[in-house]
Scaffold this active site. Structure first.
Site, PDB file in Angstrom:
ATOM      1  N   HIS A 161       6.031   1.648  15.063  1.00 45.56           N
ATOM      2  CA  HIS A 161       5.158   0.595  15.566  1.00 45.56           C
ATOM      3  C   HIS A 161       4.029   0.248  14.596  1.00 45.56           C
ATOM      4  O   HIS A 161       2.981  -0.255  15.014  1.00 45.56           O
ATOM      5  CB  HIS A 161       4.593   0.932  16.950  1.00 45.56           C
ATOM      6  CG  HIS A 161       4.193  -0.281  17.750  1.00 45.56           C
ATOM      7  ND1 HIS A 161       4.898  -1.463  17.720  1.00 45.56           N
ATOM      8  CD2 HIS A 161       3.140  -0.507  18.603  1.00 45.56           C
ATOM      9  CE1 HIS A 161       4.320  -2.347  18.505  1.00 45.56           C
ATOM     10  NE2 HIS A 161       3.256  -1.798  19.055  1.00 45.56           N
ATOM     11  N   SER A 200      -5.220   3.170  21.668  1.00 45.63           N
ATOM     12  CA  SER A 200      -5.712   2.656  20.396  1.00 45.63           C
ATOM     13  C   SER A 200      -6.268   3.792  19.545  1.00 45.63           C
ATOM     14  O   SER A 200      -6.861   4.737  20.070  1.00 45.63           O
ATOM     15  CB  SER A 200      -6.826   1.629  20.650  1.00 45.63           C
ATOM     16  OG  SER A 200      -7.497   1.310  19.445  1.00 45.63           O
ATOM     17  N   TYR A 202       5.863  -4.709  26.921  1.00 50.33           N
ATOM     18  CA  TYR A 202       5.134  -3.610  27.568  1.00 50.33           C
ATOM     19  C   TYR A 202       5.701  -3.274  28.935  1.00 50.33           C
ATOM     20  O   TYR A 202       6.394  -4.078  29.561  1.00 50.33           O
ATOM     21  CB  TYR A 202       3.655  -3.976  27.711  1.00 50.33           C
ATOM     22  CG  TYR A 202       2.903  -3.923  26.405  1.00 50.33           C
ATOM     23  CD1 TYR A 202       2.042  -2.856  26.114  1.00 50.33           C
ATOM     24  CD2 TYR A 202       3.058  -4.909  25.440  1.00 50.33           C
ATOM     25  CE1 TYR A 202       1.366  -2.787  24.920  1.00 50.33           C
ATOM     26  CE2 TYR A 202       2.383  -4.852  24.230  1.00 50.33           C
ATOM     27  CZ  TYR A 202       1.538  -3.782  23.978  1.00 50.33           C
ATOM     28  OH  TYR A 202       0.881  -3.712  22.784  1.00 50.33           O
ATOM     29  N   LEU A 233       0.842  -1.196   0.000  1.00 52.62           N
ATOM     30  CA  LEU A 233       0.000   0.000   0.000  1.00 52.62           C
ATOM     31  C   LEU A 233       0.879   1.249   0.000  1.00 52.62           C
ATOM     32  O   LEU A 233       0.717   2.134  -0.845  1.00 52.62           O
ATOM     33  CB  LEU A 233      -0.922   0.009   1.219  1.00 52.62           C
ATOM     34  CG  LEU A 233      -1.750   1.278   1.456  1.00 52.62           C
ATOM     35  CD1 LEU A 233      -2.655   1.576   0.263  1.00 52.62           C
ATOM     36  CD2 LEU A 233      -2.570   1.167   2.737  1.00 52.62           C
ATOM     37  N   HIS A 283      -1.287   3.841  18.953  1.00 51.81           N
ATOM     38  CA  HIS A 283      -0.876   2.650  18.226  1.00 51.81           C
ATOM     39  C   HIS A 283      -1.172   2.817  16.733  1.00 51.81           C
ATOM     40  O   HIS A 283      -2.298   3.168  16.372  1.00 51.81           O
ATOM     41  CB  HIS A 283      -1.649   1.422  18.731  1.00 51.81           C
ATOM     42  CG  HIS A 283      -0.858   0.524  19.623  1.00 51.81           C
ATOM     43  ND1 HIS A 283      -0.667   0.801  20.962  1.00 51.81           N
ATOM     44  CD2 HIS A 283      -0.216  -0.646  19.389  1.00 51.81           C
ATOM     45  CE1 HIS A 283       0.057  -0.172  21.511  1.00 51.81           C
ATOM     46  NE2 HIS A 283       0.355  -1.054  20.571  1.00 51.81           N
TER      47      HIS A 283
END
Length: 730
Positions: free
Chosen positions: A143, A303, A528, A83, A252
């Protein structure tokens, strides 16, 4: 008796001389005033440049087919096309006398692995000697969960990445080094400005029930359960010309979900794409001198899927402590982004981030000045003693992952019957683990409580250790800006505590008013880092805090030590620490070997199988399918290979001009593997609004592998071209 008055009279000549003298004095005064005003004006126009600055961008995409994508740990999520390209963006800041330097790199990859960092530093040393070192080079991953994996030396990561994949590792190493080379070659005098602002409607906390475990008094100091602040560093040259920017923001890059198979840089990469396209006008994506990095921060529990979690089978909310659905359990609970699909959500979140960065960039006025300083240590994180207070000392643990690690998150669910928030083990899975991998020791179990251990990775060493023990901790100070490079994903509150602790340390030792930013996913990946309180409820992030409940306290202690050394100018006294190992691994992988490519009868590579239409309008999709070959041939035989081009015909010059390439957000490159070495390539161009009417065509560039003998094969370049088509006005 009155005295006689004395008269004072001047002759005509004397009057003329006096007038001339006064005029001369007046002219002299005016000239002196003008001289000093002009001098002052000239002095003020001579901008004082505080640093030497260099920026660079280089491709680090690597193979886009048959390689597992790194992030969701989903073995079925294997690359099948492209992409957007992945880039390494490098920024070098040096003092004007070139006595000290700091390098910050943000790469469009899942995270920086230890093997990756060590190989980059080795190449830099061979090129530049001691100029770029482990203490002054920060490598950070954005990330994205849609980049190729396979660049780790620790065994755990081999399972979902199918081993250590040399072409993938080499592409990232070479891309990072090349971006630093470009920045190094383009150093010039310049200035830095910092700005900060709030980004709205772009993030949620995906573990709000963990966040609520933090003390109410602490939570009351913040208006949100995520960090909404963006910090932006603007770079200009001595003439005020734009050079680039680094933005740090916690979210994220998982707008593209775990069904995606196209390599791309997700929402943060799209923000970079928009900013660079704006500043590098008239250039194709990936070209131009302006470099915009949107780097990661303390995104552990953050998120971009702002609609929150819903049961995909029933549509009801699953925003509960275990993130489970009444029917289907945890595997049905997924968070949704703001768009109609994952592409649209990526665009919306990326654009939000870009627009705030552009605003901050245009308004940035606070200049960054002061010396450059950096501090680095290697630390054995499985054995750190932490002084919580004057009477209480605790220790970190050997690495281990809890049961909730296997549950995944609402951004990408796990498998089987694992759920988040598990504080007790499952006898069924524990028995399978004991038989296949061995039982965790009582010491490790006790150290990690209340985490029920699924994988005791710190006690698993075959064929190599499963997790790192030796970890980098690092701070680079650019004047009043301190970049805290952390080796993993700090949650919102963990990041806040770390930033405050570092700032307090600087304040206490006579370096007040430091701007402290966290750069995430740096130098080595250790999963984490939650707070002690969040750790107690064992959602995914806590189960993935591999060094135990006191991990954050250990990092706070270590980074305070680095800040203290910088503030007191005693960096040279810091212990270097134990060097990390480099395992002798060449290419251990389950990725299928490249075989000879073949074509259907009466066809050749690049032939069109399904043509474009003759006419399109903006916002429609032009699509063409070619006889293709494995894209891995191109990645392994060409640097920065471009798979496609959209070209527009110019009648005035009777020539074709490129308007889009495979780094463009509007193009999509799909590879479909067939039988017996055959494959197809489909190229889509999602024609954007505002596209100029005219005549266009789509071109495809590839390499096919031809077998010359049983032991020798060559890759041969080829290309294909669609029929011409017209784009008409709406």
């Amino acid at each position: 008796m009155y005295g006689k008055k004395s008269k004072c009279s001047f002759s005509r000549l004397e009057v003329i001389l006096i007038v001339c003298l006064v005029l001369m004095i007046a002219v002299t005064v005016v000239l002196l005033i003008l001289h000093f005003v002009i001098k002052e004006s000239n002095d003020s126009s001579k901008v004082i440049t505080n640093y030497l600055l260099g920026v660079g961008r280089a491709d680090c995409t690597g193979p886009v087919a048959e390689i597992p994508l790194m992030g969701y740990a989903n073995p079925d999520q294997v690359g099948g096309g492209l992409l957007t390209r992945l880039y390494s963006r490098a920024f070098i800041v040096a003092e004007v006398d070139d006595s000290r330097r700091v390098v910050f790199v943000s790469a469009d990859i899942g995270m920086v692995s230890q093997r990756l960092r060590l190989e980059v530093l080795k190449k830099l040393k061979s090129k530049y000697g001691e100029l770029y070192r482990q203490d002054n080079v920060i490598l950070s991953g954005t990330h994205t969960h849609s980049g190729p994996g396979g660049y780790f030396q620790y065994t755990l990561f081999w399972f979902t990445s199918k081993g250590l994949i040399r072409p993938s590792l080499n592409a990232i190493v070479n891309g990072i080094v090349k971006s630093i080379d470009i920045a190094h070659q383009n150093m010039k005098r310049g200035r830095l400005f910092i700005n900060r602002g709030t980004v709205e409607n772009s993030q949620i906390n995906r573990s709000p029930f963990s966040y609520l475990e933090n003390p109410a008094s602490e939570r009351s100091r913040y208006s949100s359960n995520t960090d909404k602040e963006m910090v932006m560093l603007k770079m200009v040259d001595g003439n005020g010309q734009d050079l680039g920017l680094i933005s740090w923001f916690a979210v994220h890059p998982v707008s593209m979900n775990n069904t995606n198979r196209l390599v791309n840089s997700d929402n943060m990469g799209y923000a970079s794409y928009l900013f660079e396209q704006e500043k590098n006008k008239g250039m194709l994506p990936g070209e131009g001198s302006f470099v915009a990095a949107f780097a990661s921060s303390n995104l552990g529990d953050v998120s971009p899927n702002t609609k929150g979690p819903f049961c995909v089978n029933t549509g009801e909310s699953c925003n509960n402590p275990q993130s489970t659905c009444p029917i289907g359990g945890a595997t049905m609970c997924m968070a949704m982004g703001p768009g109609n699909d994952m592409f649209d959500s990526t665009r919306i979140i990326g654009q939000n981030i870009y627009l705030k960065a552009r605003e901050l960039y245009e308004e940035a006025s606070q200049e960054v000045t002061g010396p450059l300083r950096s501090a680095h240590q290697w630390v054995n994180m499985s054995d750190v003693s932490v002084e919580l207070n004057a009477t209480h000392t605790v220790k970190t643990c050997k690495p281990a992952l809890g049961h909730s690690f296997a549950a995944g998150t609402i951004d990408g669910v796990g498998a089987f019957n694992f759920t988040q928030g598990s504080v007790e083990g499952d006898p069924f899975w524990d028995e399978i683990r004991d038989q296949l991998l061995g039982q965790p020791s009582n010491e490790t179990k006790a150290c990690h409580k209340p985490k029920p251990i699924l994988f005791s990775t710190g006690e698993m060493t075959w064929p190599h250790p499963w997790h790192p023990d030796i970890v980098d901790v690092q701070i680079a100070a650019i004047g009043s800006l301190a970049i805290v490079a952390v080796p993993g994903e700090f949650t919102t509150m963990s990041g806040r505590r770390l930033r405050e602790a570092v700032k307090r340390e600087f304040d206490y030792h006579g370096t007040p008013r430091m701007d402290v930013v966290i750069a995430g996913l740096c130098n080595v990946y250790t999963h984490y880092i939650t707070t002690y309180e969040e750790y107690q409820v064992q959602r995914y992030e806590a189960a993935s805090t591999i060094y135990g409940p006191h991990t954050l306290s250990a990092y706070v202690q270590l980074y305070r030590g680095l800040a203290r050394a910088i503030a007191t100018n005693t960096v040279q006294d810091l212990p270097r620490g134990p060097e990390p190992p480099v395992f002798n691994i060449r290419n251990v992988t389950l990725v299928p070997p490249l075989t000879a490519d073949r074509v259907p009868a009466s066809k050749t590579f690049g032939d069109v199988l399904q043509e474009v239409r003759q006419q399109y309008r903006a916002r429609e999709v032009a699509e063409v399918t070619f006889v293709g070959a494995n894209p891995r041939n191109s990645a392994e035989n060409a640097t920065e290979h471009n798979f496609l081009m959209v070209e527009r015909y110019a009648s005035t010059s009777d020539s074709w001009h490129a308007v889009q390439n495979d780094a463009s957000w509007d193009t999509r490159f799909y590879w479909t593997k067939g039988l017996l070495g055959r494959s197809n390539v489909t190229i889509e161009w999602h024609i954007p609004h505002g596209t100029e009417p005219g005549v266009y065509r789509i071109r495809y560039f590839g390499h096919y592998k031809k077998k010359l003998s049983n032991s020798h094969a060559v890759s041969i370049p080829f290309e294909g071209t669609s029929s011409v088509f017209e784009i008409t006005a709406l």
